[in-house]
Scaffold this motif. Structure first.
Motif, PDB file in Angstrom:
ATOM      1  N   THR A 257       0.850  -1.191   0.000  1.00  0.00           N
ATOM      2  CA  THR A 257       0.000   0.000   0.000  1.00  0.00           C
ATOM      3  C   THR A 257       0.882   1.237   0.000  1.00  0.00           C
ATOM      4  N   GLN A 274      -0.369  14.887   1.077  1.00  0.00           N
ATOM      5  CA  GLN A 274      -1.213  14.671  -0.096  1.00  0.00           C
ATOM      6  C   GLN A 274      -0.380  14.678  -1.385  1.00  0.00           C
ATOM      7  N   ARG A 277       0.476  11.278  -5.372  1.00  0.00           N
ATOM      8  CA  ARG A 277       0.274  11.289  -6.828  1.00  0.00           C
ATOM      9  C   ARG A 277       1.338  12.139  -7.516  1.00  0.00           C
ATOM     10  N   ASP A 317      -2.918   3.438 -12.494  1.00  0.00           N
ATOM     11  CA  ASP A 317      -2.702   3.854 -11.112  1.00  0.00           C
ATOM     12  C   ASP A 317      -3.474   2.945 -10.169  1.00  0.00           C
ATOM     13  N   ASP A 319      -5.365   1.891  -6.544  1.00  0.00           N
ATOM     14  CA  ASP A 319      -6.336   2.619  -5.727  1.00  0.00           C
ATOM     15  C   ASP A 319      -5.650   3.480  -4.673  1.00  0.00           C
ATOM     16  N   SER A 320      -4.486   3.027  -4.177  1.00  0.00           N
ATOM     17  CA  SER A 320      -3.796   3.802  -3.151  1.00  0.00           C
ATOM     18  C   SER A 320      -3.276   5.130  -3.680  1.00  0.00           C
ATOM     19  N   ILE A 322      -5.020   6.689  -6.471  1.00  0.00           N
ATOM     20  CA  ILE A 322      -6.256   7.389  -6.845  1.00  0.00           C
ATOM     21  C   ILE A 322      -6.985   7.915  -5.607  1.00  0.00           C
ATOM     22  N   ASN A 323      -7.034   7.077  -4.583  1.00  0.00           N
ATOM     23  CA  ASN A 323      -7.702   7.456  -3.327  1.00  0.00           C
ATOM     24  C   ASN A 323      -6.697   7.303  -2.179  1.00  0.00           C
ATOM     25  N   PRO A 324      -5.769   8.220  -2.088  1.00  0.00           N
ATOM     26  CA  PRO A 324      -4.668   8.054  -1.134  1.00  0.00           C
ATOM     27  C   PRO A 324      -5.119   8.061   0.323  1.00  0.00           C
ATOM     28  N   ILE A 325      -4.439   7.249   1.111  1.00  0.00           N
ATOM     29  CA  ILE A 325      -4.663   7.229   2.556  1.00  0.00           C
ATOM     30  C   ILE A 325      -3.912   8.414   3.159  1.00  0.00           C
TER      31      ILE A 325
END
Length: 425
Positions: A257, A274, A277, A317, A319-320, A322-325
């Protein structure tokens, strides 16, 4: 050793100290190399078990000796690298004293040269070379307090997954060390979170040549200064498992992850930036930029090298990304340990001279210190981008030896002039 006088004392018998010894010997300059442990000790005892060099052996070596029993494109293990430097020291007859720690160096008051205090007595030297390299003090960011109920180690103390407690692992740092350690831990069956910061991501190989060759022919090894704002950007490249291009999307597909830079910790929760990406995208841009320059070089020089269009294909990409923790409760995620692959700082507390800036970094020009008679060797970007590599430190050592020889010439002229003056009285 007390009371001994020597022309040059070299502190450290890693790749820098061994290289300098060769060049000093060639110039007939008397010297002594002092090493507190064994030759190339950090390769043996401060690296993880499966570490290999990041450059192939045809490139990452000194000119005077090849790695035995390895194909040119192979990547030497850490023990093979250490053995190589031991063999090289024996080959050149390097005057190395192991088991002797230098505890202080001070300029001789009212006299020339320096007093060198060691665990085996004191000696005097006209010149001192700090060849201890850049990996002196592990950097452990003060993010997660030591009171937190989890194991925290730096990459220099990491050996293998078995030393870590059961549970998931957070690896902080996505340079060569971080990605290799994260992949190894993931393969052992652990859940791994990898904190990815800014990085360069060159191709391991392209169109039949390793990236070290491409950086050479493209003139990138000879860059004298890092790009503005990129002084500490890590390089994500791996020689593990025969060498491969680091692909963070592939690491994610394998189950790791990805998260952004580790920023803070409170109440058992780690907060991430953030920037994941953006960091991945900038690494991609670096990677594709090298491919573009390589293609242009091939065309410009009419080289017959196989095209490699698949090198430009990117996985989607994960999911980690695209939708970062942005935050992770370590207990809920089962994280029991953190490996900090966050680099090193220099430590010259033993060198008591005025040659350091406010952050403790050496003030020097290509290794020539602002303190006359003191030299540094083995620093990143000491003279060029390639200074951190084995072959690069060999060339930096040649320059430092030249500068010592020049200063010896001035000193010899002064002493000869004094003798003539005394004789004429």
């Amino acid at each position: 050793m007390s009371g001994q006088k020597i022309e040059v004392v070299v502190v450290g018998a890693g790749q820098a100290g061994v290289a300098l010894s060769e060049h000093l010997t060639e110039r007939g300059i008397p010297h002594l190399v002092l090493e507190r442990h064994r030759i190339a000790e950090r390769w043996r005892s401060e690296r993880w078990d499966s570490l290999v060099a990041n450059g192939p052996v045809w490139h990452d070596r000194f000119p005077g000796l090849e790695f035995p029993d390895l194909e040119p494109g192979a990547f030497a293990s850490k023990e093979q690298v250490a053995d190589y430097f031991v063999a090289y020291a024996e080959k050149i007859g390097a005057p190395i004293r192991c088991g002797v720690e230098v505890t202080a160096v001070r300029r001789n008051v009212g006299g020339s040269g320096f007093r060198v205090e060691t665990s085996d007595g004191d000696l005097d030297a006209q010149y001192v070379v700090a060849a201890t390299g850049p990996f002196q003090r592990p950097v452990l960011p003060a993010v997660v307090p030591q009171s937190a109920e989890l194991v925290q180690i730096h990459s220099n103390s990491y050996r293998n997954p078995q030393q870590l407690p059961e549970g998931a692992v957070l690896v902080v740092g996505a340079g060569s060390s971080g990605v290799q350690i994260a992949a190894e831990i993931q393969r052992s069956g652990r859940q791994v979170y990898l904190s990815v910061g800014p990085h360069d991501r060159p191709p391991r190989s392209y169109r039949g040549h390793d990236f070290v060759w491409w950086l050479g022919v493209l003139g990138k090894w000879d860059a004298s200064t890092p790009p503005l704002g990129a002084e500490h950007v890590t390089i994500a490249v791996s020689g593990a498992n025969g060498g491969h291009t680091v692909d963070f999307r592939e690491l994610a597909e394998d189950g790791i992850t990805l998260v952004g830079r580790t920023q803070s910790f409170d109440g058992g929760t780690v907060h991430f930036g953030q920037d994941l990406r953006a960091n991945i995208a900038n690494g991609d841009a670096n990677y594709l930029g090298v491919l573009d320059e390589a293609d242009a070089y091939v065309e410009r020089n009419g080289l017959d090298l196989p095209e490699e269009p698949e090198a430009r294909r990117q996985r989607p990409d994960p999911d980690s990304v695209i939708n970062p923790i942005l935050e992770l409760d370590l207990a809920d995620a089962g994280v029991a340990s953190v490996v900090w692959a966050t680099g090193y700082a220099v430590d010259y507390s033993w060198l008591e001279i005025d040659a350091f800036d406010e952050r403790g970094r050496p003030r020097h020009q290509r290794g020539v210190s602002t303190e006359p008679g003191v030299y540094f060797l083995g620093l990143p970007w000491q003279s060029r981008r390639g200074s951190s590599f084995i072959w690069g430190v060999w060339h930096d050592a040649k320059y430092v030896a030249d500068q010592i020889e020049i200063q010896r010439g001035y000193r010899a002229h002064h002493e000869a002039a004094n003798l003539v003056g005394t004789a004429s009285v």
